[in-house]
Motif scaffolding. Sequence first.
Motif, PDB file in Angstrom:
ATOM      1  N   THR A  17       0.837  -1.203   0.000  1.00  0.00           N
ATOM      2  CA  THR A  17       0.000   0.000   0.000  1.00  0.00           C
ATOM      3  C   THR A  17       0.872   1.254   0.000  1.00  0.00           C
ATOM      4  N   LEU A  18       1.893   1.241   0.869  1.00  0.00           N
ATOM      5  CA  LEU A  18       2.771   2.420   0.946  1.00  0.00           C
ATOM      6  C   LEU A  18       3.549   2.629  -0.348  1.00  0.00           C
ATOM      7  N   SER A  19       3.954   1.534  -0.936  1.00  0.00           N
ATOM      8  CA  SER A  19       4.706   1.621  -2.188  1.00  0.00           C
ATOM      9  C   SER A  19       3.811   2.166  -3.318  1.00  0.00           C
ATOM     10  N   ASP A  20       2.551   1.697  -3.366  1.00  0.00           N
ATOM     11  CA  ASP A  20       1.601   2.210  -4.369  1.00  0.00           C
ATOM     12  C   ASP A  20       1.336   3.699  -4.147  1.00  0.00           C
ATOM     13  N   LEU A  21       1.166   4.063  -2.869  1.00  0.00           N
ATOM     14  CA  LEU A  21       0.929   5.477  -2.555  1.00  0.00           C
ATOM     15  C   LEU A  21       2.106   6.333  -2.989  1.00  0.00           C
ATOM     16  N   GLU A  22       3.302   5.792  -2.759  1.00  0.00           N
ATOM     17  CA  GLU A  22       4.520   6.529  -3.123  1.00  0.00           C
ATOM     18  C   GLU A  22       4.560   6.784  -4.639  1.00  0.00           C
ATOM     19  N   SER A  23       4.197   5.750  -5.416  1.00  0.00           N
ATOM     20  CA  SER A  23       4.189   5.898  -6.883  1.00  0.00           C
ATOM     21  C   SER A  23       3.148   6.933  -7.299  1.00  0.00           C
ATOM     22  N   GLN A  24       1.989   6.873  -6.640  1.00  0.00           N
ATOM     23  CA  GLN A  24       0.923   7.829  -6.968  1.00  0.00           C
ATOM     24  C   GLN A  24       1.340   9.257  -6.625  1.00  0.00           C
ATOM     25  N   VAL A  25       1.999   9.392  -5.464  1.00  0.00           N
ATOM     26  CA  VAL A  25       2.470  10.723  -5.059  1.00  0.00           C
ATOM     27  C   VAL A  25       3.467  11.246  -6.093  1.00  0.00           C
ATOM     28  N   ALA A  26       4.349  10.353  -6.538  1.00  0.00           N
ATOM     29  CA  ALA A  26       5.364  10.774  -7.522  1.00  0.00           C
ATOM     30  C   ALA A  26       4.701  11.268  -8.809  1.00  0.00           C
ATOM     31  N   ASP A  27       3.675  10.518  -9.276  1.00  0.00           N
ATOM     32  CA  ASP A  27       2.966  10.910 -10.498  1.00  0.00           C
ATOM     33  C   ASP A  27       2.224  12.231 -10.315  1.00  0.00           C
ATOM     34  N   ARG A  28       1.555  12.354  -9.168  1.00  0.00           N
ATOM     35  CA  ARG A  28       0.772  13.581  -8.939  1.00  0.00           C
ATOM     36  C   ARG A  28       1.691  14.782  -8.690  1.00  0.00           C
ATOM     37  N   ARG A  29       2.871  14.509  -8.129  1.00  0.00           N
ATOM     38  CA  ARG A  29       3.838  15.598  -7.937  1.00  0.00           C
ATOM     39  C   ARG A  29       4.290  16.112  -9.309  1.00  0.00           C
ATOM     40  N   SER A  30       4.546  15.158 -10.191  1.00  0.00           N
ATOM     41  CA  SER A  30       4.963  15.538 -11.541  1.00  0.00           C
ATOM     42  C   SER A  30       3.841  16.332 -12.233  1.00  0.00           C
ATOM     43  N   PHE A  31       2.590  15.898 -12.036  1.00  0.00           N
ATOM     44  CA  PHE A  31       1.443  16.591 -12.624  1.00  0.00           C
ATOM     45  C   PHE A  31       1.313  17.993 -12.029  1.00  0.00           C
ATOM     46  N   TYR A  32       1.498  18.082 -10.710  1.00  0.00           N
ATOM     47  CA  TYR A  32       1.406  19.381 -10.032  1.00  0.00           C
ATOM     48  C   TYR A  32       2.473  20.325 -10.606  1.00  0.00           C
ATOM     49  N   ASN A  33       3.698  19.799 -10.732  1.00  0.00           N
ATOM     50  CA  ASN A  33       4.786  20.642 -11.243  1.00  0.00           C
ATOM     51  C   ASN A  33       4.531  21.092 -12.684  1.00  0.00           C
ATOM     52  N   ASP A  34       3.927  20.209 -13.485  1.00  0.00           N
ATOM     53  CA  ASP A  34       3.577  20.587 -14.865  1.00  0.00           C
ATOM     54  C   ASP A  34       2.529  21.699 -14.863  1.00  0.00           C
ATOM     55  N   THR A  35       1.566  21.577 -13.940  1.00  0.00           N
ATOM     56  CA  THR A  35       0.510  22.598 -13.855  1.00  0.00           C
ATOM     57  C   THR A  35       1.106  23.943 -13.445  1.00  0.00           C
ATOM     58  N   VAL A  36       2.004  23.888 -12.453  1.00  0.00           N
ATOM     59  CA  VAL A  36       2.647  25.125 -11.987  1.00  0.00           C
ATOM     60  C   VAL A  36       3.500  25.724 -13.117  1.00  0.00           C
ATOM     61  N   ALA A  37       4.205  24.854 -13.839  1.00  0.00           N
ATOM     62  CA  ALA A  37       5.056  25.348 -14.931  1.00  0.00           C
ATOM     63  C   ALA A  37       4.205  26.040 -16.000  1.00  0.00           C
ATOM     64  N   ALA A  38       3.045  25.441 -16.314  1.00  0.00           N
ATOM     65  CA  ALA A  38       2.140  26.050 -17.317  1.00  0.00           C
ATOM     66  C   ALA A  38       1.645  27.404 -16.820  1.00  0.00           C
ATOM     67  N   TYR A  39       1.311  27.465 -15.538  1.00  0.00           N
ATOM     68  CA  TYR A  39       0.816  28.717 -14.937  1.00  0.00           C
ATOM     69  C   TYR A  39       1.922  29.787 -14.959  1.00  0.00           C
ATOM     70  N   ASN A  40       3.129  29.388 -14.505  1.00  0.00           N
ATOM     71  CA  ASN A  40       4.231  30.355 -14.459  1.00  0.00           C
ATOM     72  C   ASN A  40       4.570  30.890 -15.849  1.00  0.00           C
ATOM     73  N   ALA A  41       4.506  29.982 -16.836  1.00  0.00           N
ATOM     74  CA  ALA A  41       4.808  30.414 -18.214  1.00  0.00           C
ATOM     75  C   ALA A  41       3.721  31.373 -18.703  1.00  0.00           C
ATOM     76  N   ARG A  42       2.477  31.011 -18.399  1.00  0.00           N
ATOM     77  CA  ARG A  42       1.355  31.821 -18.888  1.00  0.00           C
ATOM     78  C   ARG A  42       1.372  33.243 -18.304  1.00  0.00           C
ATOM     79  N   ILE A  43       1.633  33.367 -17.000  1.00  0.00           N
ATOM     80  CA  ILE A  43       1.579  34.718 -16.403  1.00  0.00           C
ATOM     81  C   ILE A  43       2.779  35.572 -16.812  1.00  0.00           C
ATOM     82  N   ALA A  44       3.756  34.927 -17.463  1.00  0.00           N
ATOM     83  CA  ALA A  44       4.910  35.708 -17.924  1.00  0.00           C
ATOM     84  C   ALA A  44       4.788  36.060 -19.407  1.00  0.00           C
ATOM     85  N   GLN A  45       3.798  35.444 -20.091  1.00  0.00           N
ATOM     86  CA  GLN A  45       3.660  35.648 -21.542  1.00  0.00           C
ATOM     87  C   GLN A  45       2.722  36.810 -21.859  1.00  0.00           C
ATOM     88  N   PHE A  46       2.954  37.416 -23.013  1.00  0.00           N
ATOM     89  CA  PHE A  46       2.056  38.452 -23.509  1.00  0.00           C
ATOM     90  C   PHE A  46       0.901  37.778 -24.256  1.00  0.00           C
TER      91      PHE A  46
END
Lengths: 288, 190
Positions: free
Chosen positions: B127-156
């Motif tokens: 269970t912990l190992s599955d949770l860890e994998s899920q956290v890793a995937d969602r962390r990557s998704f979160y970072n992609d979302t933040v990257a899209a947001y940061n890029a967007r607020i800097a663009q014209f």
Amino acid sequence: MSPPALRRLGAFFFVLFLVSGGTPVFAYYSSYSSADQGRGILFCAAGLVGGVAAFFWGFAQLRTKRLMQDIPLSTVRAMAPGLVEISGSAVDWCPFEGPLSGRKCVYYEYEIEQYVSSGKNCHWETILSGNSKTSPFFIQDETGMVMVAPEGSKVIIPRAYQLETGVFTEVPGRISDFMDRRGVSCRSFFGFEKKLRFTERHLEPVDKVFVMGTCQESSARLTEPPSGATSGLCVAKGLRSSEVFILSDESQRELESSFGDHAFFGIFGGLALIGGCLYGLLNLLGIA
Amino acid sequence: MITATVGTVVAFFAVLGLFLYLVTVFNGLIRLKVNIDKAWANIDVLLKQRHDLVPNLVAVVKGYKDFEQKTLTDLTAARTASLGAVSLSDKAQAAETLTGSLNRLFAVVENYPQLKAQQNFLELQKTLSDLESQVADRRSFYNDTVAAYNARIAQFPDVLLAGGMKLTRRDLFQAAEGEKGIVQVNLAAS
């Protein structure tokens, strides 16, 4: 030159044509006779309505493009309820046979049209169409497998099969049987083959599939889901009718580019059409 | 007269178009901001599940009297630190430390074949190992979302609206470079 660049170039020249006065020129020549004038007014009015529709359609396309850009691609394992974008390959689970092509597929849609001509008017008329939107399928990536319920989706897949038949070309046996089962004959009253066009779009197992839809609790209870499928979740149409649900075999980038082209074409083309048709209409109506 | 009428109508649609475009940009920025919060909430719920499972794991392992106590103490301390973390970087760091402590515990358990074979432990580990994998995937998704947001607020032209909406850059979910440590496991310790 890449296809998206070519599309953009084509749209640009079309807009240029309208802006440079294609419609006003047409209106000017139409004003010579009263019959042509009546037709000109009709065309210009239709163009005006079309221009306004294209303008708002362009913004809808822009909204979808930006929505697609704003949501990063997710893995099946990372999916959480809400709008998601996932990409994977279709799983070979309970495949159908494409009704026209006979190919093994997980999703299909088909259309059978008949060529109808009466006097000057001739057009293709749909006599039979259908799809497998009520049947779910599965897609998988390297982290898992999830069910996709395609009902209510906008499916963007290229034509996989097309055939035209006429008096001298026979309809393949499989297709004529399929039509017979649905009570549609491929022969005319006199026993000649009708002029028909058969089109099928489908997704085959292992095909790459991009899905943008709402991840939600699955209500479907399958007796034998494929092993490894994420239980309880599926990607489907959201509760609100305005929610985006797109199914395609194109990549996210290709779709974004395509929606961007549509937006450009719709907004600027619509604007040019409004201007041109309004100019023509006012001229033809003699409002000076 | 005709030219003026056509010009007015086209100008009206052009202004309407500009307005609709600004509405699209505004809604897009709000959507991105909400997406970040949602992506974070999706990670947080998994982290909480992981925190809730750690005491169960400790209880199972404690049953073995000669089990290396330091590993358990470290794990408990990492969980406490993770629960107390407030800022995003602190949470990222605490999550990293907890992952390290769990990995260390699982590595040490290799020396306890009886514990390793216990059903309770195996289930918790999975269970912990599955949770860890899920956290890793969602962390990557979160970072992609933040990257899209940061890029967007800097663009014209989004930058013009983002300034007015007081939108600022968001941090990625990652531990500070210097704080990432390789987990040292001494298998000979027990």
